[in-house]
Structures are given as C-alpha cells and as structure tokens.
Design an enzyme around this catalytic site. Structure first.
Site, PDB file in Angstrom:
ATOM      1  N   ASP A 174     -13.794 -24.325 -55.676  1.00  0.00           N
ATOM      2  CA  ASP A 174     -14.178 -23.205 -54.821  1.00  0.00           C
ATOM      3  C   ASP A 174     -15.679 -22.972 -54.876  1.00  0.00           C
ATOM      4  OD1 ASP A 174     -13.577 -20.743 -53.226  1.00  0.00           O
ATOM      5  OD2 ASP A 174     -14.365 -19.748 -55.017  1.00  0.00           O
TER       6      ASP A 174
ATOM      7  N   ASP B 231     -12.105 -20.466 -75.861  1.00  0.00           N
ATOM      8  CA  ASP B 231     -13.250 -19.605 -75.570  1.00  0.00           C
ATOM      9  C   ASP B 231     -14.122 -19.589 -76.823  1.00  0.00           C
ATOM     10  OD1 ASP B 231     -14.989 -17.238 -75.329  1.00  0.00           O
ATOM     11  OD2 ASP B 231     -13.805 -16.814 -73.531  1.00  0.00           O
TER      12      ASP B 231
ATOM     13  N   GLU C 136     -24.472 -24.472 -52.415  1.00  0.00           N
ATOM     14  CA  GLU C 136     -23.533 -23.831 -51.488  1.00  0.00           C
ATOM     15  C   GLU C 136     -24.183 -23.472 -50.153  1.00  0.00           C
ATOM     16  OE1 GLU C 136     -21.601 -20.662 -53.627  1.00  0.00           O
ATOM     17  OE2 GLU C 136     -20.582 -22.068 -54.975  1.00  0.00           O
TER      18      GLU C 136
ATOM     19  N   ARG D 241     -18.532 -21.039 -61.467  1.00  0.00           N
ATOM     20  CA  ARG D 241     -19.867 -21.257 -60.918  1.00  0.00           C
ATOM     21  C   ARG D 241     -20.080 -22.741 -60.681  1.00  0.00           C
ATOM     22  NH1 ARG D 241     -19.540 -16.987 -59.491  1.00  0.00           N
ATOM     23  NH2 ARG D 241     -20.866 -15.157 -59.801  1.00  0.00           N
TER      24      ARG D 241
ATOM     25  N   HIS E 260     -16.252 -20.767 -51.773  1.00  0.00           N
ATOM     26  CA  HIS E 260     -16.564 -19.672 -52.702  1.00  0.00           C
ATOM     27  C   HIS E 260     -15.875 -18.372 -52.265  1.00  0.00           C
ATOM     28  CE1 HIS E 260     -19.792 -18.242 -55.798  1.00  0.00           C
ATOM     29  NE2 HIS E 260     -18.667 -17.553 -55.926  1.00  0.00           N
ATOM     30  N   ILE E 261     -14.569 -18.455 -52.075  1.00  0.00           N
ATOM     31  CA  ILE E 261     -13.806 -17.276 -51.655  1.00  0.00           C
ATOM     32  C   ILE E 261     -12.762 -16.857 -52.678  1.00  0.00           C
ATOM     33  CG2 ILE E 261     -14.172 -17.583 -49.185  1.00  0.00           C
ATOM     34  CD1 ILE E 261     -11.384 -18.927 -49.059  1.00  0.00           C
TER      35      ILE E 261
END
Length: 315
Positions: free
Chosen positions: A255, A170, A260, A231, A287-288
């Site tokens: 996902d 990160d 989309e 994203r 996207h769930i």
C-alpha cells in the site's frame, strides 16, 4: 485569540471543536508546502497530514508555534528533535486509523491469496480459469507481524478467526504474547525462517529505513507473502522485485512505496515501477490503508482529545 492552521482535509468536527477552545481557525485543505513560508509565523498551532513537512527550516519560521497536530500516525515528516528543542508539542493520532489499516492488510492478503483481482479481470474477459486461480487458506499458516504498536495488534485481531499462528516481533515492546489468541512473541530471525506471511507495521526512522531489503529477503526460508502498509521507504522495491524473480518470496501486498509521486519518477524509477505493476504476484493500492470514512472521524476525535490535554497541561 490564538490561531490554528489546518492544511489538509479533516472531519468537520475538528474545526468547530478547536474554535470552541478559543482559537481562530484557518482551514486551507489544499495548501502547499511552498505557500506556508509567508504565513506560518502567525499561528500557535498547525494541523497537518502528509504533504506538509515540518522540518527545521519551517519550524524556524514558526516563531509562535506551540503545537503540531498530525492527522494520523507517521511522524517522519516532522523534525521531532528540533521541535522538542523549540518547546513545540507534537501530537499524533495513530489510534484513529489502526483498525482501518488492520482491515486493509487483511483484505489485501485474502485478495492475493485467492487471486481475486486476477480472477475478476479474467471472468470479465469471458475467461474461466479455475485451476490457474486456485488459492491458499490462512488456516494453519504462520503469520509474522513486525512492529506491534497500533496497527500490528489491529491486524493480529483481524486474524483471530482464521486459526493461524501469529508470531510477533517488536524491538521496543516485550511481553506481548497471548497463548489464548495464538500470539507468540519471537525474534525477527524466527519470523524470517518460519513464517508463510510477513506483515510490516513499523514507523519510518533511520533505524527502519530500507530494513526490508535484499539481506532481509535472503533470510526468508518459507517463500513468504510480504505485506507493507506502514511506510514505503522501509522496503526497497528493487530488492523485492529480485526476491520475486528468484522465488525467495512468493508475493507481496503493498500500500506504500518509496516514491508515491509517479509524476516525479526518474527513468530508473519508471522502469522499476513498470516492472512491479506488470507482476501478477503483487497487489497494490495507493496508500489508502487507514483511509476510511470512519477513520477520518476517529482521527479527528483522537487528535482533539490530545490537543485539549496539551492545552490543559500548559494552562
């Protein structure tokens, strides 16, 4: 009495609680962006999900707006700098669905690793292909997590029982290693060189857009499985397809996607996504990740708490 507009489906608790805070609530869960123009000026607060974009144009129309509540985590749909300039508080609830995203990422990985979707389809077709569907185990694998805000740690926690080695990178968080939990802080380069599985947990910003591209894949030396539950525009689909063809990566769990809305695909996009959909090296969901019954309630309670705190601070 102030007014708050809710533009997407929410857990029922959020409506009653906001009313108890002294607001009149307008709840239009199917409201479209274009319909907002003529009504946004009436509201002191707005609660949105992903379909409503609070850009500079819309913020200018919202002359009475004091806060924007985001159901979930992604803030790329809000012009944060302009909202700040206008004195509008932006409140989100990434804590509410981080556990659900972690579970979803793990579920996709296990399904791809063991060919569960393909094997299920074949058995239903009276096919019995055991060797073809021989999978791989997570034990002993090096798993890289890029981004360690909310969903990254949730995914790492789910991996604890698999005796995998977890590498974390990160750019903005440091000192996140945990020897007892086999979590090692490292560089992006080391993840690309050493990891068998790479999972993306980043917000969409100008810095992260298209981060996972041809150049990224060329630095991956272990033919990793790539997971993206963050994203879609962070990962270039065409470059991922090329990496699959060349064997630079061995599979992907996606996902989220660059586009989309299949009904808006250009001819080029249609060709790209048809190729993606035809591959048995990828596992795809719409996207769930984070989209559970429990997370709906958690997001509501998290956002309510932040709205209360904001109102108390400006009282």
């Amino acid at each position: 009495m102030g007014k708050v507009l809710i533009t997407d489906a929410v857990h029922s608790s959020i409506i009653g609680t906001i009313e108890k805070l002294g607001f009149e609530v307008t709840y239009i869960p199917k409201l479209e962006y274009a319909e907002l123009d003529d009504m946004i000026a009436d509201y002191e607060g707005i609660i949105i999900n992903s379909k409503i974009i609070m850009d500079q144009r819309m913020i200018d129309k919202a002359g009475n707006l004091h806060f924007i509540g985001r159901l979930g985590s992604g803030l790329d749909i809000i012009d944060l700098e302009y909202a700040k300039k206008k004195g509008i508080a932006v409140l989100s609830a990434p804590e509410g669905n981080s556990n659900a995203v972690g579970e979803h990422a793990l579920g996709m990985l296990l399904s791809l690793a063991n060919h569960l979707n393909r094997a299920d389809r074949e058995v239903r077709q009276f096919k019995w292909n055991r060797e073809k569907n021989r999978g791989f185990e997570l034990e002993g694998k090096k798993i890289g997590i890029i981004g360690y805000g909310h969903t990254g740690p949730a995914f790492a926690e789910k991996l604890q029982g698999f005796r995998a080695q977890i590498y974390v990178y990160d750019k903005y968080r440091k000192h996140i290693a945990d020897k007892k939990r086999s979590i090692m802080e490292t560089s992006l380069t080391q993840i690309q060189r050493e990891c068998d599985i790479i999972s993306i947990h980043l917000p969409l910003t100008p810095e992260t857009k298209n981060l996972v591209n041809q150049e990224f894949f060329e630095k991956c030396l272990k033919r990793p499985v790539v997971i993206n539950t963050s994203r879609g525009k962070i990962l270039k689909i065409e470059d991922l397809l090329q990496a699959l063809k060349t064997g630079r990566i061995s599979g992907a769990c996606l996902d989220v996607f660059e586009n989309e809305k299949p009904q808006t695909f250009t001819e080029q996009e249609k060709h790209v996504y048809e190729e993606l959909y035809a591959s048995d090296k990828v596992l795809l969901t719409p996207h769930i990740a984070g989209w559970t019954k429990e997370s709906k309630k958690k997001i509501a309670s998290t956002l309510i708490a932040k709205i209360k705190k904001h109102l108390e601070s400006v009282a």
